[in-house]
Structures are given as C-alpha cells and as structure tokens.
Design a protein around this motif. Structure first.
Motif, short mmCIF file in Angstrom:
data_model
loop_
_atom_site.label_atom_id
_atom_site.label_comp_id
_atom_site.label_asym_id
_atom_site.label_seq_id
_atom_site.Cartn_x
_atom_site.Cartn_y
_atom_site.Cartn_z
N LEU A 203 0.81 -1.33 -0.08
CA LEU A 203 -0.19 -0.11 0.02
C LEU A 203 0.82 1.32 0.05
CD1 LEU A 203 -3.00 0.93 0.44
CD2 LEU A 203 -2.59 0.93 2.68
N TYR B 191 -5.48 3.76 8.82
CA TYR B 191 -7.18 3.98 8.64
C TYR B 191 -7.34 5.15 8.38
CZ TYR B 191 -12.07 3.12 9.14
OH TYR B 191 -13.20 3.17 9.22
N SER C 298 -6.05 5.64 4.42
CA SER C 298 -6.48 4.82 3.58
C SER C 298 -7.74 4.07 3.63
CB SER C 298 -5.34 3.94 3.31
OG SER C 298 -5.35 2.92 4.49
N ILE D 207 -8.22 1.34 5.24
CA ILE D 207 -7.65 -0.06 5.36
C ILE D 207 -7.42 -0.35 6.85
CG2 ILE D 207 -5.67 -1.80 4.87
CD1 ILE D 207 -7.61 -0.65 2.30
N ASP E 132 -10.36 -2.05 -1.14
CA ASP E 132 -9.87 -0.95 -2.11
C ASP E 132 -9.73 0.37 -0.97
OD1 ASP E 132 -10.41 -2.14 -4.31
OD2 ASP E 132 -12.36 -1.39 -4.56
N PRO E 133 -8.53 0.88 -1.18
CA PRO E 133 -8.19 1.97 -0.25
C PRO E 133 -8.65 3.09 -0.91
CG PRO E 133 -6.21 1.32 -1.40
CD PRO E 133 -7.48 0.38 -1.98
N SER E 134 -9.03 4.35 0.08
CA SER E 134 -9.33 5.48 -0.34
C SER E 134 -8.75 6.47 0.52
CB SER E 134 -10.97 5.62 -0.54
OG SER E 134 -11.53 5.33 0.86
N ARG F 272 -8.96 9.14 2.82
CA ARG F 272 -10.10 9.59 3.46
C ARG F 272 -9.87 11.37 4.22
NH1 ARG F 272 -12.93 5.39 6.14
NH2 ARG F 272 -12.88 6.64 8.01
N ARG G 237 -2.90 3.54 -3.07
CA ARG G 237 -3.46 2.23 -3.58
C ARG G 237 -2.31 1.11 -3.67
NH1 ARG G 237 -1.60 3.32 -9.37
NH2 ARG G 237 -1.12 5.37 -9.58
N TRP G 238 -2.79 0.02 -4.11
CA TRP G 238 -1.93 -1.00 -4.04
C TRP G 238 -1.18 -1.20 -5.26
CZ3 TRP G 238 -2.03 -3.48 0.64
CH2 TRP G 238 -3.24 -3.74 1.41
#
Ligand SMILES: [Zn+2]
Length: 289
Positions: free
Chosen positions: A168, A202, A205, A207, A238-240, A242, A250-251
């Motif tokens: 990530l 968190y 992302s 995640i 799916d990361p975002s 935030r 992203r990955w």
C-alpha cells in the motif's frame, strides 16, 4: 555513529575546559539552511578548530578520544562565520544525507537535531524565563525556576502494509509527480506504537491492518523525529484517501515496486536510499516472491 557522548564527563566544568583548550578538539557546524561539508570526495562534515570565545559550548561527544563540538553558524559574527566556513560548503540535510557515509550521516542528523532544539528552547516552557545551556549542551536550565529541559524526540510510525504480494503506497499532493511512499504519521499522546500504526493507516486509506511488527528505526531530523518502522498485513480492500492528507493511495504489485526500485519506471518514484521508507520497501521486495 561511533561517537562517545561523554554523558558522565560532560557535567564537569574542569573536564570541559580542558577539552575546549585541547589542540585536537574540533567543531562541526550547521545553520537553519543545512550542515557545513568539507571539499573531500566523498565529503565529510567540515571539522574545524573551535572559534575563539565560545561562551556556552555544546559538546556532541568524543570522536576517537578527541572532543567534537557543535557550532551554530547563525550565532557567529559575520567575520567569524566567514573564517569558520572557509573551505566548506553548506548543504541541506537531505542533500548531505545522499552523499555522506552512513556514520557521517548519523552525525549530521545528531548535529542538526541538537542545534534545532537549542534554537527553539531558549525560553522555559514552564515559566517563560530565558534558559541557558547545561551539561555541555545535553540539556538547558531555566534561569528563574531552575527546571531542566532535555532535547525532545517526537516518535512517528512509518508502516509498510502488505497483502499477498501487494504493498500500500500513497502520495501527498505537494510531492513531485509520480512520487509514492509507505504511510507514516506522528504518535498521539496516550497511544501505543501499534495503535498509532493502525490509526494512521485507517485515517489515510480506510484500510484496517493486523499484526504490526517492528522492523527498525531511524532518527529523522526534520525537525526532531524518531521514525519507527513497521510492517503490517491487511485484507485486500479498496483503499481510499479519507482525511485529505493524501492525494492518492493504492496497492502496487511486487513487480511494479521492483521496477521502481531499479529506477525503471517513470510513473512510480520511490523515496531516496537514505530513508527508512526505502529500506522497508527494499526489505519487503527481497523477502517476498
Ligand atoms: Zn522556568
């Protein structure tokens, strides 16, 4: 860094006076713009005899038995500064880190972190009165209430998050194009390092990570952090981005990271070799298949 910080000896004024007079004693220096390097190839920190009349000497430690002091170039008169910097050049800590050997880079980080701290703690956080250098620079003492202040180090976590051969990475909007790195952030009051890892990832992302494991650490004098490097696992969601801190997160696959580490990708640039972020990425890339 092979410097003896002389923690016991530095408290004795007679011992310190002898070190100030010793012909083999030297000083390295920095200003807010960077550190003073010599003209060597590769360069080292420029070691100079001490400027005359140092009234509050800051001792870094003993370098193979000889005293090594820290001089703040901003505190010198222009003529003295001119003499002291002769034959040297100022380089930012980042630029210096790219050309100095590992031990010299560590010494540069120590020098900058200590002088930054002395510059910003001239007044007592307890009562507001002026402070003075104590213990040859290892602390400062308040001239009114006597409180002793010690250099602070701010812990920050930096974490490589992986899932089945993917890692990530995120980028800040003000970074150069295509620059990505692993996620990082400061530890909040009352938080364990593992909690800081989970919260930062968190927040940045979305995640959720598990099993954060400590890998290694690096002093990071921008301005006075200690970077604590972790690796953690996550589900492949799916990361975002935030909290608005990152522009993109992203990955990336192992192959993409490998190509980027060898400089073969224009669309993915990774942190420079002096950084712990780079070390975490190289370590992960080498140990996974
Ligand atoms: Zn005070």
């Amino acid at each position: 860094m092979a410097l003896d910080r002389a923690s016991t000896e530095r408290a004795h004024p007679e011992w310190l006076a002898k070190r100030l007079e010793a012909p083999a004693s030297r000083a390295v220096s920095s200003s807010p713009s960077g550190v003073l390097l010599d003209a060597g190839d590769p360069p080292r920190l420029h070691r100079r005899p001490l400027p005359p009349k140092v009234d509050a000497p800051i001792l870094l430690g003993l370098d193979r038995g000889d005293a090594l002091f820290a001089v703040d170039l901003e505190a010198l008169e222009p003529a003295a500064r001119e003499r002291f910097t002769q034959g040297g050049r100022i380089a930012s800590l980042r630029d210096a880190g790219a050309v100095l050997s590992h031990p010299e880079g560590g010494l540069a980080a120590y020098l900058v972190a200590l002088l930054n701290w002395h510059r910003s703690y001239r007044f007592c956080p307890n009562c507001g009165a002026p402070t003075v250098v104590a213990q040859a620079g290892a602390s400062r003492r308040c001239t009114r209430c006597g409180t002793e202040q010690f250099p602070r180090t701010d812990p920050a976590v930096i974490v490589l998050v992986e899932n089945e051969g993917r890692v990530l990475l995120g980028r800040h909007a003000n970074w150069p194009p295509a620059q990505y790195s692993v996620l990082a952030g400061f530890v909040a009051p009352g938080e364990s390092l593992e909690e800081a890892v989970a919260r930062e990832v968190y927040e940045e992302s979305g995640i959720e990570v598990r099993d954060p494991t400590f890998v290694t650490s690096q002093p990071w004098a921008f301005p006075s952090s200690l970077m604590l490097g972790f690796q953690a696992s996550a589900e492949r969601e799916d990361p975002s981005a935030r909290d608005g801190e990152l522009e993109d997160v992203r990955w990336f696959t192992r192959r993409e990271v490998g190509d980027a580490l060898s400089g073969a990708r224009a669309d993915l640039r990774l942190p420079p070799p002096i950084s712990i972020a780079r070390l975490l990425l190289e370590r992960w890339w080498r140990t996974r298949d």
